[in-house]
Motif scaffolding. Structure first.
Motif, PDB file in Angstrom:
ATOM      1  N   THR A 430       0.831  -1.208   0.000  1.00 16.23           N
ATOM      2  CA  THR A 430       0.000   0.000   0.000  1.00 16.23           C
ATOM      3  C   THR A 430       0.862   1.252   0.000  1.00 16.23           C
ATOM      4  OG1 THR A 430      -1.712  -1.193   1.220  1.00 16.23           O
ATOM      5  CG2 THR A 430      -1.831   1.200   1.238  1.00 16.23           C
ATOM      6  N   GLU A 433       2.635   1.574  -3.435  1.00 14.15           N
ATOM      7  CA  GLU A 433       1.693   1.967  -4.490  1.00 14.15           C
ATOM      8  C   GLU A 433       1.261   3.415  -4.338  1.00 14.15           C
ATOM      9  OE1 GLU A 433      -0.228   0.707  -7.411  1.00 14.15           O
ATOM     10  OE2 GLU A 433       1.827   0.024  -7.337  1.00 14.15           O
ATOM     11  N   ARG A 434       1.102   3.858  -3.093  1.00 10.96           N
ATOM     12  CA  ARG A 434       0.686   5.247  -2.867  1.00 10.96           C
ATOM     13  C   ARG A 434       1.734   6.201  -3.443  1.00 10.96           C
ATOM     14  NH1 ARG A 434       0.703   5.237   2.392  1.00 10.96           N
ATOM     15  NH2 ARG A 434      -1.369   4.273   2.575  1.00 10.96           N
ATOM     16  N   ARG A 437       2.052   5.744  -7.417  1.00 10.76           N
ATOM     17  CA  ARG A 437       0.973   6.300  -8.227  1.00 10.76           C
ATOM     18  C   ARG A 437       1.144   7.801  -8.422  1.00 10.76           C
ATOM     19  NH1 ARG A 437      -4.812   3.236  -7.406  1.00 10.76           N
ATOM     20  NH2 ARG A 437      -4.064   1.196  -8.077  1.00 10.76           N
ATOM     21  N   GLN A 488      -5.388   1.355 -15.423  1.00  8.49           N
ATOM     22  CA  GLN A 488      -5.116   1.858 -14.083  1.00  8.49           C
ATOM     23  C   GLN A 488      -6.387   1.862 -13.234  1.00  8.49           C
ATOM     24  OE1 GLN A 488      -2.154   2.452 -12.911  1.00  8.49           O
ATOM     25  NE2 GLN A 488      -1.040   2.258 -14.832  1.00  8.49           N
ATOM     26  N   LEU A 489      -7.528   2.158 -13.863  1.00 10.90           N
ATOM     27  CA  LEU A 489      -8.789   2.161 -13.129  1.00 10.90           C
ATOM     28  C   LEU A 489      -9.180   0.758 -12.685  1.00 10.90           C
ATOM     29  CD1 LEU A 489     -10.964   4.696 -15.173  1.00 10.90           C
ATOM     30  CD2 LEU A 489      -9.852   5.065 -12.964  1.00 10.90           C
ATOM     31  N   ARG A 490      -8.834  -0.281 -13.473  1.00 11.82           N
ATOM     32  CA  ARG A 490      -9.228  -1.655 -13.153  1.00 11.82           C
ATOM     33  C   ARG A 490      -8.278  -2.328 -12.171  1.00 11.82           C
ATOM     34  NH1 ARG A 490     -10.477  -2.218 -18.832  1.00 11.82           N
ATOM     35  NH2 ARG A 490      -8.494  -3.281 -19.147  1.00 11.82           N
ATOM     36  N   LYS A 491      -7.151  -1.697 -11.902  1.00 12.58           N
ATOM     37  CA  LYS A 491      -6.177  -2.325 -11.003  1.00 12.58           C
ATOM     38  C   LYS A 491      -6.692  -2.349  -9.559  1.00 12.58           C
ATOM     39  CE  LYS A 491      -2.213  -0.394 -11.345  1.00 12.58           C
ATOM     40  NZ  LYS A 491      -0.794  -0.038 -11.450  1.00 12.58           N
ATOM     41  N   GLU A 492      -6.142  -3.287  -8.799  1.00 13.26           N
ATOM     42  CA  GLU A 492      -6.501  -3.379  -7.393  1.00 13.26           C
ATOM     43  C   GLU A 492      -6.153  -2.080  -6.669  1.00 13.26           C
ATOM     44  OE1 GLU A 492      -8.057  -5.594  -5.774  1.00 13.26           O
ATOM     45  OE2 GLU A 492      -8.095  -7.292  -7.145  1.00 13.26           O
ATOM     46  N   ASP A 493      -7.078  -1.632  -5.833  1.00 15.82           N
ATOM     47  CA  ASP A 493      -6.809  -0.460  -5.012  1.00 15.82           C
ATOM     48  C   ASP A 493      -6.131  -0.936  -3.729  1.00 15.82           C
ATOM     49  OD1 ASP A 493      -6.741   1.776  -3.460  1.00 15.82           O
ATOM     50  OD2 ASP A 493      -8.815   2.368  -3.846  1.00 15.82           O
ATOM     51  N   GLU A 495      -5.360   0.546  -1.032  1.00 14.55           N
ATOM     52  CA  GLU A 495      -5.969   1.040   0.203  1.00 14.55           C
ATOM     53  C   GLU A 495      -7.156   0.162   0.596  1.00 14.55           C
ATOM     54  OE1 GLU A 495      -4.694   3.381   1.911  1.00 14.55           O
ATOM     55  OE2 GLU A 495      -3.336   4.400   0.516  1.00 14.55           O
ATOM     56  N   VAL A 496      -7.963  -0.225  -0.397  1.00 11.52           N
ATOM     57  CA  VAL A 496      -9.112  -1.088  -0.122  1.00 11.52           C
ATOM     58  C   VAL A 496      -8.645  -2.466   0.325  1.00 11.52           C
ATOM     59  CG1 VAL A 496     -11.124  -2.225  -1.153  1.00 11.52           C
ATOM     60  CG2 VAL A 496     -10.594   0.163  -1.720  1.00 11.52           C
TER      61      VAL A 496
END
Length: 632
Positions: A430, A433-434, A437, A488-493, A495-496
């Motif tokens: 996390t 990735e933060r 991104r 990028q929108l479909r990638k795992e978030d 944070e979630v």
């Protein structure tokens, strides 16, 4: 003529009788190994593994051929007083004695098979276990007994069918060793396939949690798992009353018996699969018992019972459904002076004593003599008294199987160390990735800006060739940028993902195995997305560099031919923008590989795979013991 007809008739009747004669029951042999002490320094000794071994030996002696049940254990002073008849026959649980016992039993089994009979072999272990480099092992008194040793023993014995019952930590890895770089967990399908490929005639019954400690309870003077299994083997798990205990019946019996225990750490979880990949395979055929006393309980009432021998040693607990009969097979030595308690019955008539019973006879509970009920002890282990709180029978077993069909498949082989690694990895993932991104957004903006700038300059040139090239560059840039944005929108978030993992960690009812499997799947899906995006970015970067090279070549050729100076300059600027855009995409591709993919790959490969520090909580009289073990 009459004598000839009589002879023919006699031969015909003899042949028919031979055809109808039932085949002899399989010969049963058992090797029971239990060990209180670890050969490795620093591990706390168990208290009741030797008692478990003695009790298993008594149970299988009802089934086995004369002398066909071998016990390898070191009885402590208390156990020697409880099992004096076993002191002369029990030998130390060393590797040499295991090998020698297997050799002796293999010779007897070969003799039985030559006589035309089938042979069932049981390997039972109670004690410490661990895992090293993905390979599980059982702890004998002098060395490890790992998965390869177990397979070699089973092949040496060469019984018609073999049954492995393991009550140890990490027992999952003993029958399903994990290879370096392999997945950290397995599903029932994985287990079934592995066992069918390596040990097709072997059934296994074991605790599934990789970290499952051998939880002992002083009131049982036994491990919780072994106590439940033995009660089932003596007949309490016979849901349909046919005298056969199947793997499916024992799994359901143990699961239902423990389902009311609040703390999941103390709740035995089983994996049960019989020979031939069948959960309906017979684990124990009670109809073939050689010598036992049968305790019969009427069908009508729902009743909960606790059975103790004359020395007060607890042998079995049952909770029978209403409307079904119950028949428990007890070793004759246990049945003499046996006391049966009914915990849910009020008053002094809640306990009975069987003064005496001859072997191979049946007794009714109604024929017992009333006795005073012993007072129940209190303490922090009250929750373990929820064992057998739910009645067992055909209805509860059907409900259990229906509920299991509706649930996701269980996951085996997840350890506390795996959980800790996963938690640390998700947190790091996390954070990485933060930060990544933010950098990715800057590089994405730069790539899109250079694409648009290059296209505008080409379109501004005014020439037909430049306009065609400009429109092509613009379309290509917008297409790939749009595809990049959609990926990028479909990638795992992350944070979630972190929030879901923390929620599972805080929920005591959550199955850690399923949580690990779900996060593992999503991380690997993220890895696949990253690889696909990296390939696209690399392709786009090369296309932009190629486009810039072509544009620069055309501009320089126009300059050499004395073309318009402004148009040549715009072409060179467009080539520069294309080169910058291509470099930005290649940098993004390289940066993706260097950060997130590397992190996920570390989780998948885990080159360490050694004994990591392990924290466990073990119930003890008046409290609990915190144990820390492993390699540091």
């Amino acid at each position: 003529m009459t004598s000839l007809l009589s002879l023919c008739l006699a031969l015909t009747l003899s042949a028919t009788a031979a055809e109808e004669a039932p085949s002899p029951p399989p010969a049963v042999f058992a090797l029971v190994v239990s060990n209180n002490r670890s050969f490795a320094p620093g591990r706390a000794a168990l208290q009741y593994a030797d008692d478990d071994g003695a009790k298993y030996h008594e149970v299988f002696s009802m089934l086995a051929e004369p002398g066909g049940a071998v016990l390898l254990t070191e009885l402590d002073s208390d156990s020697r007083r409880l099992f004096p008849s076993l002191v002369p026959v029990a030998r130390a649980p060393t590797f040499e004695n295991v090998t020698e016992a297997a050799h002796t039993l293999a010779a007897r089994i070969a003799e039985v098979k030559r006589a035309g009979r089938e042979a069932d072999f049981y390997f039972v272990f109670a004690g410490h276990g661990d895992v090293d480099k993905g390979r599980g092992y059982l702890e004998l008194s002098d060395r490890a007994f790992d998965s390869e040793d177990l397979q070699a023993l089973l092949r040496q014995v060469d019984a018609t069918r073999a049954h492995v019952i393991l009550d140890s930590c990490n027992s999952f890895f003993v029958v399903s060793p994990r290879k370096a770089g392999g997945r950290r967990y397995a599903t029932p399908t994985d287990m079934t396939q592995q066992l069918a490929e390596r040990l097709p005639s072997v059934g296994v019954l074991l605790s599934t949690s990789a970290e499952a400690e051998v939880y002992e309870w002083s009131e049982l003077q036994s491990g919780v798992f072994s106590h439940v299994v033995r009660a089932g083997l003596m007949g309490a798990a016979d849901a349909d009353g046919d005298g056969r205990i199947t793997y499916a019946e024992l799994e359901a019996f143990a699961s239902i018996a423990a389902q009311e225990i609040p703390n999941p750490l103390f709740r035995p979880r089983l994996f049960a699969l019989g020979p031939g990949r069948s959960a309906q395979a017979t684990l124990v055929d009670l109809r073939a018992i050689r010598s036992a006393v049968t305790l019969k309980v009427d069908a009508s009432p729902q009743v909960r019972l606790t059975l103790r021998d004359a020395r007060g040693l607890r042998w079995a607990d049952v909770n029978k459904e209403a409307g079904v009969p119950l028949a428990l097979r007890l070793p004759p030595s246990v049945a003499r002076g046996m006391e049966v308690e009914r915990p849910d019955a009020p008053g002094a008539a809640s306990a009975w004593v069987l003064e005496d019973a001859a072997p191979d006879t049946s007794v009714e509970l109604a024929g017992f003599t009333p006795a005073p009920t012993p007072p129940a002890a209190r303490g922090v282990q009250d929750q373990l008294r929820q064992l057998f709180a739910t009645p067992f029978g055909p209805h509860s077993m059907a409900a259990f199987e229906q509920a299991r069909r509706l649930e996701p498949p269980p996951v085996y082989g997840v350890s506390l160390a795996d959980w800790e690694r996963m938690r640390q990895m998700v947190e790091t993932f996390t954070a990485v990735e933060r930060d990544r991104r933010r950098t990715q957004n800057i590089l994405f903006g730069a790539s899109l800006a250079t694409s648009l700038g290059s296209s505008v300059l080409l379109l501004a040139n005014g020439g037909s060739a430049s306009r065609i090239q400009g429109y092509g560059t613009l379309g290509l840039g917008l297409f790939f940028s749009g595809a990049d944005f959609a990926q990028q929108l479909r990638k795992e978030d992350p944070e979630v993902l972190l929030a879901e993992f923390n929620a599972s960690e805080a929920n005591p009812a959550a199955d850690p195995g399923r949580t690990i499997a779900r996060v593992d799947y999503r991380l690997n899906r993220f890895l696949a997305q990253e690889r696909r995006i990296r390939r696209q970015l690399k392709t786009l970067g090369l296309l932009y560099l190629g486009s810039g090279a072509v544009t620069l070549f055309l501009a320089e050729r126009q300059r050499s031919r004395g073309g318009d100076r402004e148009e040549v300059l715009n072409g060179e600027l467009s080539a520069l923008f294309a080169a910058a855009g291509g470099t930005a995409y290649l940098l993004r591709s390289s940066y993706t590989e260097g950060a997130t993919e590397h992190l996920v790959r570390l989780w998948n490969t885990d080159a360490d795979l050694r004994r990591l520090p392990r924290v466990s909580v073990v119930p003890a009289r008046g409290g609990a013991m915190l144990a820390l073990s492993g390699s540091f």
